[in-house]
Every structure is written in C-alpha cells, then in structure tokens.
Design a protein around this motif. Structure first.
Motif, PDB file in Angstrom:
ATOM      1  N   ALA A  51       0.808  -1.213   0.000  1.00  0.00           N
ATOM      2  CA  ALA A  51       0.000   0.000   0.000  1.00  0.00           C
ATOM      3  C   ALA A  51       0.845   1.269   0.000  1.00  0.00           C
ATOM      4  N   ASP A  52       1.998   1.248   0.679  1.00  0.00           N
ATOM      5  CA  ASP A  52       2.835   2.452   0.719  1.00  0.00           C
ATOM      6  C   ASP A  52       3.319   2.829  -0.681  1.00  0.00           C
ATOM      7  N   ALA A  54       1.956   1.939  -3.491  1.00  0.00           N
ATOM      8  CA  ALA A  54       0.798   2.333  -4.295  1.00  0.00           C
ATOM      9  C   ALA A  54       0.390   3.774  -3.995  1.00  0.00           C
ATOM     10  N   TRP A  55       0.491   4.185  -2.745  1.00  0.00           N
ATOM     11  CA  TRP A  55       0.141   5.560  -2.358  1.00  0.00           C
ATOM     12  C   TRP A  55       1.093   6.554  -3.021  1.00  0.00           C
ATOM     13  N   TYR A  74      -4.664   5.006  -6.003  1.00  0.00           N
ATOM     14  CA  TYR A  74      -5.264   5.286  -4.692  1.00  0.00           C
ATOM     15  C   TYR A  74      -6.108   4.098  -4.244  1.00  0.00           C
ATOM     16  N   ARG A  76      -5.668   0.988  -5.091  1.00  0.00           N
ATOM     17  CA  ARG A  76      -4.716  -0.075  -4.724  1.00  0.00           C
ATOM     18  C   ARG A  76      -4.111   0.178  -3.340  1.00  0.00           C
ATOM     19  N   ALA A  77      -3.953   1.452  -3.000  1.00  0.00           N
ATOM     20  CA  ALA A  77      -3.384   1.819  -1.701  1.00  0.00           C
ATOM     21  C   ALA A  77      -4.423   1.784  -0.586  1.00  0.00           C
ATOM     22  N   GLY A  78      -5.701   1.655  -0.959  1.00  0.00           N
ATOM     23  CA  GLY A  78      -6.763   1.688   0.042  1.00  0.00           C
ATOM     24  C   GLY A  78      -6.985   3.088   0.591  1.00  0.00           C
ATOM     25  N   ARG A  79      -6.751   4.085  -0.242  1.00  0.00           N
ATOM     26  CA  ARG A  79      -6.864   5.486   0.162  1.00  0.00           C
ATOM     27  C   ARG A  79      -7.834   6.219  -0.755  1.00  0.00           C
TER      28      ARG A  79
END
Length: 101
Positions: A51-52, A54-55, A74, A76-79
């Motif tokens: 996730a990092d 991806a962010w 975003y 993919r990063a869960g954000r």
C-alpha cells in the motif's frame, strides 16, 4: 535504515542521493527534489508491492496530471483520491511513511 523526522527528510533533498530508506520513501525523496526526479521515483514504485508504494505511485500520477491512473493507484493503496495541493499531499505521505519506517 535510519529514522528521520519530516524536517530531516526535507533537508536531505539537497543531497545527491536519498538516505537508506524503503522504496516508497526513496521514490518520494526523488519526486521531492522536483519533476526531474519523476522517472526515478516511478521506477522505484512501479513493481513494488504494498500500500505504501501504491500511495506514492498515486501521488506520482497526480504530479504527472494523470488523474485516472492516480485514482487506480489510490484504490490499490486503500486510500481516497486526493484533491488537495500536491505539496500538502507530499508532506502527508512523507510524515506517515516516516512514522512507520
């Protein structure tokens, strides 16, 4: 790997290379130096899992102006997709990743 504050991380941008950091933070370091670091930053997170990465990848595509691709990363990063300033987002990502490093 060393522990850095956000201020120390920002001051390190004047060095020739990033300090020893995980790929996501190294990528953020390269883009923090300016648009000429985009390709290096992108290469660091392009195939990096997690996730990092991806962010940071999402942030890079915002810098590039590719909102659709940024939105994908975003997710993919869960954000949530970011709509604020790029510099404020860079600071937020850096602070969060440094706190977890």
């Amino acid at each position: 790997m060393q522990t850095l504050s956000l201020d120390q991380f920002k001051r390190s941008l004047s060095a020739d290379a990033p300090p020893a950091l995980p790929a996501a933070l190294s990528a953020l370091w390269w883009i923090g130096r300016g648009a000429d670091g985009w390709d290096r930053a992108h290469a660091l997170v392009q195939d990096e899992p997690g996730a990092d990465a991806a962010w940071v990848h999402a942030h890079l595509h915002r810098v590039e102006g590719d909102a659709g691709n940024a939105d994908y990363w975003y997710r993919r990063a869960g954000r949530p997709s970011e709509v604020g300033s790029l510099s404020a987002e860079w600071d937020a990502i850096a602070a969060s990743l440094l706190a977890g490093a």
